[in-house]
Write a protein that holds these residues in place. Structure first.
Motif, PDB file in Angstrom:
ATOM      1  N   HIS A  92     -21.168  19.248  14.103  1.00 46.63           N
ATOM      2  CA  HIS A  92     -19.949  19.108  13.297  1.00 46.63           C
ATOM      3  C   HIS A  92     -20.308  18.502  11.940  1.00 46.63           C
ATOM      4  O   HIS A  92     -20.295  17.273  11.768  1.00 46.63           O
ATOM      5  CB  HIS A  92     -18.935  18.221  14.017  1.00 46.63           C
ATOM      6  N   PRO A  93     -20.618  19.332  10.947  1.00 50.12           N
ATOM      7  CA  PRO A  93     -21.041  18.834   9.631  1.00 50.12           C
ATOM      8  C   PRO A  93     -20.035  17.902   8.961  1.00 50.12           C
ATOM      9  O   PRO A  93     -20.433  17.012   8.194  1.00 50.12           O
ATOM     10  CB  PRO A  93     -21.222  20.122   8.813  1.00 50.12           C
ATOM     11  N   ARG A  94     -18.753  18.064   9.243  1.00 48.03           N
ATOM     12  CA  ARG A  94     -17.753  17.195   8.624  1.00 48.03           C
ATOM     13  C   ARG A  94     -17.869  15.761   9.115  1.00 48.03           C
ATOM     14  O   ARG A  94     -17.461  14.833   8.413  1.00 48.03           O
ATOM     15  CB  ARG A  94     -16.343  17.737   8.868  1.00 48.03           C
ATOM     16  N   VAL A  95     -18.419  15.575  10.310  1.00 50.74           N
ATOM     17  CA  VAL A  95     -18.673  14.216  10.806  1.00 50.74           C
ATOM     18  C   VAL A  95     -19.731  13.554   9.926  1.00 50.74           C
ATOM     19  O   VAL A  95     -19.620  12.382   9.559  1.00 50.74           O
ATOM     20  CB  VAL A  95     -19.114  14.232  12.281  1.00 50.74           C
ATOM     21  N   VAL A  96     -20.762  14.322   9.572  1.00 53.05           N
ATOM     22  CA  VAL A  96     -21.809  13.807   8.678  1.00 53.05           C
ATOM     23  C   VAL A  96     -21.205  13.424   7.331  1.00 53.05           C
ATOM     24  O   VAL A  96     -21.529  12.376   6.756  1.00 53.05           O
ATOM     25  CB  VAL A  96     -22.917  14.860   8.475  1.00 53.05           C
ATOM     26  N   TRP A  97     -20.326  14.282   6.808  1.00 48.21           N
ATOM     27  CA  TRP A  97     -19.691  14.006   5.525  1.00 48.21           C
ATOM     28  C   TRP A  97     -18.852  12.728   5.593  1.00 48.21           C
ATOM     29  O   TRP A  97     -18.864  11.915   4.663  1.00 48.21           O
ATOM     30  CB  TRP A  97     -18.831  15.184   5.124  1.00 48.21           C
ATOM     31  N   ALA A  98     -18.142  12.530   6.699  1.00 42.08           N
ATOM     32  CA  ALA A  98     -17.327  11.321   6.865  1.00 42.08           C
ATOM     33  C   ALA A  98     -18.216  10.086   6.903  1.00 42.08           C
ATOM     34  O   ALA A  98     -17.893   9.055   6.296  1.00 42.08           O
ATOM     35  CB  ALA A  98     -16.490  11.428   8.140  1.00 42.08           C
ATOM     36  N   VAL A  99     -19.351  10.167   7.616  1.00 40.47           N
ATOM     37  CA  VAL A  99     -20.285   9.043   7.669  1.00 40.47           C
ATOM     38  C   VAL A  99     -20.822   8.741   6.279  1.00 40.47           C
ATOM     39  O   VAL A  99     -20.916   7.576   5.864  1.00 40.47           O
ATOM     40  CB  VAL A  99     -21.451   9.341   8.639  1.00 40.47           C
ATOM     41  N   LEU A 100     -21.173   9.787   5.530  1.00 39.91           N
ATOM     42  CA  LEU A 100     -21.704   9.600   4.179  1.00 39.91           C
ATOM     43  C   LEU A 100     -20.679   8.907   3.284  1.00 39.91           C
ATOM     44  O   LEU A 100     -21.025   7.991   2.524  1.00 39.91           O
ATOM     45  CB  LEU A 100     -22.094  10.954   3.587  1.00 39.91           C
ATOM     46  N   ARG A 101     -19.436   9.314   3.375  1.00 38.18           N
ATOM     47  CA  ARG A 101     -18.393   8.687   2.556  1.00 38.18           C
ATOM     48  C   ARG A 101     -18.228   7.217   2.912  1.00 38.18           C
ATOM     49  O   ARG A 101     -18.012   6.381   2.031  1.00 38.18           O
ATOM     50  CB  ARG A 101     -17.065   9.438   2.732  1.00 38.18           C
ATOM     51  N   VAL A 102     -18.323   6.898   4.192  1.00 32.57           N
ATOM     52  CA  VAL A 102     -18.217   5.508   4.625  1.00 32.57           C
ATOM     53  C   VAL A 102     -19.377   4.691   4.063  1.00 32.57           C
ATOM     54  O   VAL A 102     -19.183   3.588   3.520  1.00 32.57           O
ATOM     55  CB  VAL A 102     -18.205   5.413   6.166  1.00 32.57           C
ATOM     56  N   VAL A 103     -20.593   5.215   4.179  1.00 37.85           N
ATOM     57  CA  VAL A 103     -21.777   4.491   3.700  1.00 37.85           C
ATOM     58  C   VAL A 103     -21.695   4.260   2.194  1.00 37.85           C
ATOM     59  O   VAL A 103     -21.980   3.159   1.703  1.00 37.85           O
ATOM     60  CB  VAL A 103     -23.060   5.275   4.057  1.00 37.85           C
ATOM     61  N   VAL A 104     -21.287   5.286   1.436  1.00 44.02           N
ATOM     62  CA  VAL A 104     -21.171   5.146  -0.015  1.00 44.02           C
ATOM     63  C   VAL A 104     -20.097   4.130  -0.376  1.00 44.02           C
ATOM     64  O   VAL A 104     -20.286   3.280  -1.261  1.00 44.02           O
ATOM     65  CB  VAL A 104     -20.861   6.516  -0.660  1.00 44.02           C
ATOM     66  N   SER A 105     -18.961   4.192   0.304  1.00 43.21           N
ATOM     67  CA  SER A 105     -17.868   3.259   0.031  1.00 43.21           C
ATOM     68  C   SER A 105     -18.295   1.818   0.277  1.00 43.21           C
ATOM     69  O   SER A 105     -17.994   0.919  -0.515  1.00 43.21           O
ATOM     70  CB  SER A 105     -16.664   3.606   0.912  1.00 43.21           C
TER      71      SER A 105
END
Length: 217
Positions: free
Chosen positions: A113-126
């Protein structure tokens, strides 16, 4: 970050269902240490209810509070990804409910589920941005420091209306790098302006925009 903008809030129903299918539900009582700094555990926790303290401890035992996480937040994703020991100690502030996913299961979810990766990335950046902002604010006037600390540690309830910081004055003063007496004066100024309300061992942010204005952000 309100629940709608949290890790869980960024997922769709299919992704949430996949995570629930791979997870086990866990509960932790107030004061329970979920994991210790340096532990080799790789589990990822997504908080459903309650709040979790994220702390680092120096060799002399001094604690530095890094964050307070709440409903919708993901914790432990870095250890799951890089395979290193826990970078912080996690402690339940109150009754905490969540879902626990092993590192291997979490990695498989990310692959499917690539969108899970995107959500994790957004959390880490935030979180990286928030850490930088906090560092900048620590060099400013005391009122600005306190306002910045409150914004950085606040977590909203599901209504996304009132942000609560569940910390004592001693803890807030230590994070802001000021004396308790200076903190009390700053809180009084913010309270009299109607920006916050103070209760025993926690602060409620009533006017976030005005608190941000104090910080200049």
């Amino acid at each position: 970050m309100g629940i709608g903008r949290s890790f869980w809030g960024m997922l769709d129903e299919t992704e949430r269902a996949a995570m629930l299918a791979a997870a086990t539900r866990r509960t932790f009582g107030p004061g329970t240490v979920i994991c210790h700094q340096g532990d080799e555990t790789r589990n990822v926790l997504v908080v459903s209810r309650g709040r979790v303290r994220v702390s680092r401890f120096a060799l002399n035992g001094d604690e530095t509070l890094l964050a307070v996480r709440g409903a919708g937040d993901i914790i432990g994703e870095v250890a799951a990804i890089d395979g290193q020991g826990r970078s912080a100690t996690l402690t339940a502030v109150d009754d905490v409910e969540g879902i626990l996913i092993t590192a291997n299961a979490f990695i498989r979810l990310c692959e499917r589920h690539p969108r899970v990766v995107w959500a994790v990335l957004r959390v880490v950046v935030s979180r990286a941005r928030a850490a930088g902002d906090q560092q900048d604010l620590r060099t400013g006037p005391s009122l600005q420091r306190v306002a910045g600390v409150l914004l950085g540690l606040a977590h909203r309830d599901v209504s996304d209306m009132i942000a609560t910081v569940p910390l004592s004055q001693r803890e807030l003063a230590a994070i802001a790098g000021i004396s308790r007496e200076t903190l009390v004066r700053a809180l009084k100024t913010l309270r009299e302006a109607g920006i916050i309300a103070t209760r025993r061992s926690h602060v409620e942010i009533l006017r976030e925009d005005e608190l941000r204005a104090v910080c200049g952000i």
